[in-house]
Design an enzyme around this catalytic site. Structure first.
Site, mmCIF file in Angstrom:
data_model
loop_
_atom_site.group_PDB
_atom_site.id
_atom_site.type_symbol
_atom_site.label_atom_id
_atom_site.label_comp_id
_atom_site.label_asym_id
_atom_site.label_seq_id
_atom_site.Cartn_x
_atom_site.Cartn_y
_atom_site.Cartn_z
ATOM 1 N N CYS A 101 78.318 123.361 -25.228
ATOM 2 C CA CYS A 101 77.540 123.458 -26.582
ATOM 3 C C CYS A 101 76.970 122.274 -27.022
ATOM 4 C CB CYS A 101 78.484 123.666 -27.713
ATOM 5 S SG CYS A 101 79.567 125.236 -27.464
ATOM 6 N N CYS A 182 75.434 127.900 -26.173
ATOM 7 C CA CYS A 182 75.868 127.755 -27.526
ATOM 8 C C CYS A 182 75.498 126.611 -28.333
ATOM 9 C CB CYS A 182 77.548 127.893 -27.440
ATOM 10 S SG CYS A 182 78.336 126.761 -26.286
#
Ligand code: DVN
Length: 276
Positions: A101, A182
């Site tokens: 992420c 993400c």
């Protein structure tokens, strides 16, 4: 007393010896041809697996033999133009993508500059930095009907047919990479071409479509420009990119010169966000 061996007997023995020698010569020739043919035909199959395993083993805790088996079942013993991307689903199942992420970097038409940048600074992860993206980066392979071999020569090129083993592989793992994206996602696009967001590119046709606002917060476009910049963040294709984005994903774009990126790459001590 010498026994006169009849002349005919001598001739018979000589003929028999010639016959035996001829048969032996033909047999040796057949063996040589078989060995050369065998080596030629299997040459390709012996080339890819060692490279694949060597690169795979750099990723600890990976079951590389299992990953190889799942990989080759996609194309082995198949027409090399009949390998749709779904054939690599079993491979995706065994080679997990660890989402990173806020560090994932997509790109399009910027292969060299993006990897030059990500290699020198540990700020971003491209698909080619992942296990599946690295084991086959820059390689070509295919199979053929009626053979269990992996060939590395005589395979269809990228544009020879849509469902070729190499292009389907990159389409499939690109889709997976986008599926796990993400946080803040970055995309390095090319400001020296009139269509930095090309609809036929993998980034446009596969990856952007799979960025999901339940996981992805922002898409930060870094438009790499050179002195002769052809375009900027107002480019029409970038407007199309914004339209394509899943609702809820915030978009922004920044023009960054290639020289600025190069300067940043040569100062890895600079914080990640300081390059643009
Ligand atoms: O986000 C990235 C990355 O995640 C990747 O998986 O997909 C995105 C990049 O793909 P893209 O958007 O299609 O960007 P490109 O620059 O048009 O193409 C990427 C690569 O696909 C090229 O670098 C080519 O690889 P190569 O030959 O340089 O090792 C290959 N490619 C694309 N179109 C091709 C082609 N190769 C040959 N002929 C073509 N027409």
């Amino acid at each position: 007393m010498e026994h006169d061996v009849p002349v005919r007997g001598l001739e018979k023995r000589r003929t028999r010896r010639c016959l035996v020698l001829s048969v032996v010569a033909v047999l040796i020739l057949i063996i040589i041809v078989a060995v050369v043919l065998g080596l030629t035909l299997t040459r390709g199959s012996n080339k890819l697996k060692p490279v694949f395993l060597d690169r795979c083993q750099k990723f600890k805790d990976s079951n590389c033999e299992e990953i190889w088996d799942a990989f080759q079942q996609a194309y082995v013993n198949r027409d090399p133009c009949q390998v749709p991307m779904e054939r690599y689903d079993p491979l995706i199942a065994v080679a997990s993508f660890k989402p990173s992420c806020n560090r994932m970097m997509f790109w399009s038409k910027t292969k060299d500059v993006v990897h030059d940048f990500t290699e020198k600074r540990d700020c971003f992860v491209t698909l080619e930095d992942t296990l599946l993206g690295s084991v086959l980066n820059g390689l070509t392979w295919c199979g053929k009907q009626g053979s269990s071999e992996t060939l590395t020569t005589g395979c269809p090129g990228w544009t020879d047919c849509d469902n070729n083993p190499v292009r389907s592989f990159w389409n499939r793992i690109s889709a997976r990479f986008a599926d796990v994206a993400c946080g803040d996602v970055t995309a390095m696009l090319n400001g020296s071409i009139i269509t930095p967001f090309s609809p036929t590119s993998i980034f446009a046709s596969i990856e952007v479509k799979r960025l999901n606002s339940t996981r992805v917060r922002n898409l930060n476009v870094v438009l790499v420009t050179q002195e002769n910049a052809v375009t900027n963040c107002t480019n029409g294709s970038l407007k199309n990119l914004q339209k394509e984005l899943d609702e809820g994903i915030k978009y922004n774009c920044k023009e960054v010169s290639e020289s600025q990126l190069k300067d940043c790459s040569s100062h890895p001590e600079k914080p990640c966000g300081a390059c643009w």
